[in-house]
Motif scaffolding. Structure first.
Motif, mmCIF file in Angstrom:
data_model
loop_
_atom_site.group_PDB
_atom_site.id
_atom_site.type_symbol
_atom_site.label_atom_id
_atom_site.label_comp_id
_atom_site.label_asym_id
_atom_site.label_seq_id
_atom_site.Cartn_x
_atom_site.Cartn_y
_atom_site.Cartn_z
ATOM 1 N N GLU A 128 -8.887 0.249 8.939
ATOM 2 C CA GLU A 128 -9.418 0.599 7.606
ATOM 3 C C GLU A 128 -9.633 2.082 7.436
ATOM 4 O OE1 GLU A 128 -12.451 -2.273 5.876
ATOM 5 O OE2 GLU A 128 -12.704 -2.609 8.020
ATOM 6 N N LYS A 129 -9.182 2.598 6.286
ATOM 7 C CA LYS A 129 -9.527 3.955 5.897
ATOM 8 C C LYS A 129 -10.827 3.890 5.105
ATOM 9 C CE LYS A 129 -5.873 4.605 3.477
ATOM 10 N NZ LYS A 129 -4.882 5.264 2.585
ATOM 11 N N PRO A 130 -11.629 4.953 5.120
ATOM 12 C CA PRO A 130 -12.847 4.960 4.300
ATOM 13 C C PRO A 130 -12.499 4.742 2.830
ATOM 14 C CG PRO A 130 -12.851 6.810 5.825
ATOM 15 C CD PRO A 130 -11.482 6.193 5.887
ATOM 16 N N MET A 131 -13.322 3.992 2.107
ATOM 17 C CA MET A 131 -13.079 3.730 0.684
ATOM 18 C C MET A 131 -13.540 4.876 -0.207
ATOM 19 S SD MET A 131 -11.457 0.969 -0.018
ATOM 20 C CE MET A 131 -10.630 -0.050 1.191
ATOM 21 N N ILE A 132 -14.381 5.721 0.338
ATOM 22 C CA ILE A 132 -14.896 6.855 -0.439
ATOM 23 C C ILE A 132 -14.461 8.151 0.231
ATOM 24 C CG2 ILE A 132 -16.954 8.009 -1.319
ATOM 25 C CD1 ILE A 132 -18.368 5.347 -1.263
ATOM 26 N N VAL B 266 -3.660 -6.547 -3.804
ATOM 27 C CA VAL B 266 -3.564 -5.468 -2.826
ATOM 28 C C VAL B 266 -4.786 -5.525 -1.921
ATOM 29 C CG1 VAL B 266 -2.092 -3.976 -4.212
ATOM 30 C CG2 VAL B 266 -4.562 -3.799 -4.464
ATOM 31 N N SER B 267 -4.553 -5.279 -0.657
ATOM 32 C CA SER B 267 -5.608 -5.394 0.344
ATOM 33 C C SER B 267 -5.813 -4.059 1.054
ATOM 34 C CB SER B 267 -5.226 -6.476 1.368
ATOM 35 O OG SER B 267 -6.229 -6.631 2.346
ATOM 36 N N ASN B 268 -7.065 -3.720 1.287
ATOM 37 C CA ASN B 268 -7.444 -2.484 1.987
ATOM 38 C C ASN B 268 -7.064 -1.220 1.217
ATOM 39 O OD1 ASN B 268 -8.452 -3.951 4.300
ATOM 40 N ND2 ASN B 268 -6.330 -4.261 4.912
ATOM 41 N N HIS B 269 -6.860 -1.339 -0.081
ATOM 42 C CA HIS B 269 -6.555 -0.186 -0.935
ATOM 43 C C HIS B 269 -7.852 0.399 -1.490
ATOM 44 C CE1 HIS B 269 -2.577 -1.866 -0.672
ATOM 45 N NE2 HIS B 269 -2.047 -1.076 -1.579
ATOM 46 N N ASN B 270 -7.896 1.722 -1.651
ATOM 47 C CA ASN B 270 -9.060 2.332 -2.299
ATOM 48 C C ASN B 270 -8.869 2.280 -3.818
ATOM 49 O OD1 ASN B 270 -7.525 4.605 -3.152
ATOM 50 N ND2 ASN B 270 -7.982 5.729 -1.271
ATOM 51 N N LEU B 271 -9.856 2.756 -4.563
ATOM 52 C CA LEU B 271 -9.826 2.599 -6.019
ATOM 53 C C LEU B 271 -8.655 3.337 -6.656
ATOM 54 C CD1 LEU B 271 -11.102 1.350 -8.485
ATOM 55 C CD2 LEU B 271 -12.727 3.255 -8.582
ATOM 56 N N ASN B 272 -8.360 4.541 -6.212
ATOM 57 C CA ASN B 272 -7.231 5.277 -6.774
ATOM 58 C C ASN B 272 -5.911 4.561 -6.511
ATOM 59 O OD1 ASN B 272 -8.732 7.340 -7.914
ATOM 60 N ND2 ASN B 272 -8.634 8.641 -6.086
ATOM 61 N N GLU B 273 -5.770 4.005 -5.306
ATOM 62 C CA GLU B 273 -4.544 3.271 -4.957
ATOM 63 C C GLU B 273 -4.431 1.988 -5.785
ATOM 64 O OE1 GLU B 273 -4.252 4.769 -0.295
ATOM 65 O OE2 GLU B 273 -5.556 3.087 -0.837
ATOM 66 N N PRO C 290 -2.285 -0.068 2.475
ATOM 67 C CA PRO C 290 -1.741 0.898 1.515
ATOM 68 C C PRO C 290 -0.980 2.048 2.165
ATOM 69 C CG PRO C 290 -4.042 1.390 1.930
ATOM 70 C CD PRO C 290 -3.708 0.189 2.772
ATOM 71 N N MET C 291 0.116 1.738 2.852
ATOM 72 C CA MET C 291 0.871 2.810 3.509
ATOM 73 C C MET C 291 1.545 3.742 2.499
ATOM 74 S SD MET C 291 2.679 1.261 6.901
ATOM 75 C CE MET C 291 3.505 2.805 7.242
ATOM 76 N N ASP C 292 2.086 3.152 1.413
ATOM 77 C CA ASP C 292 2.813 3.947 0.429
ATOM 78 C C ASP C 292 2.858 3.160 -0.878
ATOM 79 O OD1 ASP C 292 4.630 5.350 -1.130
ATOM 80 O OD2 ASP C 292 5.903 5.890 0.564
ATOM 81 N N VAL C 293 1.867 3.386 -1.738
ATOM 82 C CA VAL C 293 1.758 2.637 -2.990
ATOM 83 C C VAL C 293 3.009 2.808 -3.844
ATOM 84 C CG1 VAL C 293 0.458 2.429 -5.152
ATOM 85 C CG2 VAL C 293 -0.760 2.709 -2.984
ATOM 86 N N GLU C 294 3.550 4.038 -3.897
ATOM 87 C CA GLU C 294 4.721 4.314 -4.732
ATOM 88 C C GLU C 294 5.968 3.573 -4.238
ATOM 89 O OE1 GLU C 294 4.336 6.064 -7.475
ATOM 90 O OE2 GLU C 294 2.262 6.590 -6.980
ATOM 91 N N THR D 173 -0.603 -15.290 1.128
ATOM 92 C CA THR D 173 -0.127 -14.620 2.340
ATOM 93 C C THR D 173 0.249 -13.179 2.016
ATOM 94 O OG1 THR D 173 1.203 -14.878 4.349
ATOM 95 C CG2 THR D 173 2.318 -15.294 2.242
ATOM 96 N N LYS D 174 0.645 -12.424 3.040
ATOM 97 C CA LYS D 174 0.695 -10.972 2.880
ATOM 98 C C LYS D 174 1.964 -10.336 3.455
ATOM 99 C CE LYS D 174 -4.301 -11.137 3.566
ATOM 100 N NZ LYS D 174 -4.353 -12.419 4.300
ATOM 101 N N PHE D 175 2.387 -9.289 2.747
ATOM 102 C CA PHE D 175 3.429 -8.377 3.227
ATOM 103 C C PHE D 175 2.718 -7.235 3.955
ATOM 104 C CE2 PHE D 175 5.453 -4.251 2.392
ATOM 105 C CZ PHE D 175 6.677 -4.437 3.010
ATOM 106 N N THR D 176 3.093 -7.015 5.209
ATOM 107 C CA THR D 176 2.463 -5.961 6.001
ATOM 108 C C THR D 176 3.457 -4.821 6.188
ATOM 109 O OG1 THR D 176 1.099 -7.594 7.144
ATOM 110 C CG2 THR D 176 1.273 -5.428 8.158
ATOM 111 N N PRO D 177 3.235 -3.663 5.527
ATOM 112 C CA PRO D 177 4.207 -2.565 5.590
ATOM 113 C C PRO D 177 4.524 -2.099 7.007
ATOM 114 C CG PRO D 177 2.600 -2.164 3.854
ATOM 115 C CD PRO D 177 2.115 -3.362 4.615
ATOM 116 N N GLN D 178 3.537 -2.156 7.899
ATOM 117 C CA GLN D 178 3.742 -1.618 9.252
ATOM 118 C C GLN D 178 4.831 -2.343 10.029
ATOM 119 O OE1 GLN D 178 0.830 -2.130 7.796
ATOM 120 N NE2 GLN D 178 -0.771 -0.787 8.547
ATOM 121 N N ILE D 179 5.180 -3.561 9.616
ATOM 122 C CA ILE D 179 6.184 -4.309 10.392
ATOM 123 C C ILE D 179 7.454 -4.581 9.579
ATOM 124 C CG2 ILE D 179 4.464 -5.390 11.898
ATOM 125 C CD1 ILE D 179 4.891 -7.990 10.219
#
Length: 316
Positions: free
Chosen positions: A312-316, A144-151, A120-124, A82-88
């Motif tokens: 979704e944000k673009p992955m590239i 982590v879900s919907n994170h890009n490679l750097n995140e 990935p609202m705020d990785v830090e 299951t998941k933690f959703t930062p937006q809520i």
């Protein structure tokens, strides 16, 4: 839970229950625990014991149903994701812990096998919140879900400093949306022993073979809004998948699932009917040839379909 202990397919429960961002709004479904009891039993009997849900799926409704159904089975035989959703989150220092506790209560468990940061609202800010949950044993592994490679790499740095690791990635990945492959995320997972969970492999039914221009997705649902305009673009792809399916005595949906497994991902398949569990079990046995993979992928690329989700944000 060791990676090799996972089944080849995870079962998704986004469409279970009703409520905000839940089964009724997104999928046009109205499913209760009573409706789904036989589905759950069939899956568990078949060894498909990895259940993926999230707080935000019906704002707890999906977790409630999974919890109701799973209590009839030994906890150690079930893998709960299951998941933690930062937006809520509630804006307090204990936001993640609070959301986890609420999920555990709904899921009738005192620990979660895979706990995800949903977006990935705020990785830090959010990644460090996982560390005390891992140390306490309330969470056995994290993703982590919907994170890009750097995140993803930054999340791994934060966790590894405390002796933990990113165990899993969960991104939208299908024949029509391969951005995680293009961005090098699949390669990163293979190089680091991370399980890549592919969600929306069937594109909410658009790649199931069940829908076409003459038979659109349920009017008024979120998926109809997203996909009905794309159906003319993917007709050729679905036809190609249907032809390849005939050689394997398989449906279009099964070919989509077999493709995702061949890409060394763990597809999350939404199930609402017993026969869909049977289909998933059979799909896991299909081995596509290199030529079949090439034909399917090239036809998908030529379709021009765009199925990136609004979240979704673009992955590239």
């Amino acid at each position: 839970m060791e990676q090799n202990k996972y089944p080849k397919i995870a079962l998704g429960t986004w469409s279970w229950g009703a409520g905000a961002v839940g089964g009724d709004q997104v999928f046009g479904n109205y499913l209760s625990a009573t409706d789904l009891k036989a589905v759950y039993k069939k899956a568990m009997d078949a060894g498909l014991n990895l259940w993926d849900t999230a707080t935000v799926y019906g704002m707890g409704a999906s977790e409630d149903i999974v919890g109701e159904l799973s209590k009839d089975y030994p906890r150690e035989k079930t893998i709960l994701s299951t998941k933690f959703t930062p937006q809520i989150e509630n804006g307090t220092p204990s936001a993640m812990s609070d959301m986890l506790e609420a999920s555990c209560k709904r899921l009738n468990t005192d620990y979660i096998d895979i706990y995800w940061i949903h977006n990935p609202m705020d990785v830090e800010k959010y990644t460090p919140m996982l560390i005390p949950l891992l140390k306490s044993g309330k969470v056995k592994s994290v993703g982590v879900s919907n994170h890009n490679l750097n995140e993803i790499k930054r999340a791994e740095e934060i966790l590894s400093a405390e002796g933990f690791h990113v165990s899993a990635i969960q991104n939208h990945f299908s024949l029509l949306y391969r951005s995680s492959e293009d961005a090098g995320i699949l390669d990163y997972c293979k190089q680091n022993g991370i399980t890549f969970f592919a969600y929306m492999v069937l594109e909410q039914g658009a790649l199931s073979g069940k829908y076409d221009v003459s038979h659109p997705l349920p009017e008024g649902s979120g998926r109809a809004f997203t996909y009905n305009s794309q159906l003319p673009l993917i007709e050729k792809l679905v036809d190609v998948m249907r032809e390849i399916g005939k050689k394997h005595y398989a449906s279009v949906a099964q070919i989509a699932i077999a493709w995702a497994i061949a890409k060394q991902t763990l597809p999350i398949i939404g199930v609402t009917k017993v026969e869909q569990v049977d289909e998933a079990v059979s799909a896991a046995q299909i081995v596509l040839s290199a030529e079949e993979m090439r034909i399917i992928e090239s036809t998908a690329s030529e379709s021009g379909a765009n199925t990136r989700g609004s979240w979704e944000k673009p992955m590239i």
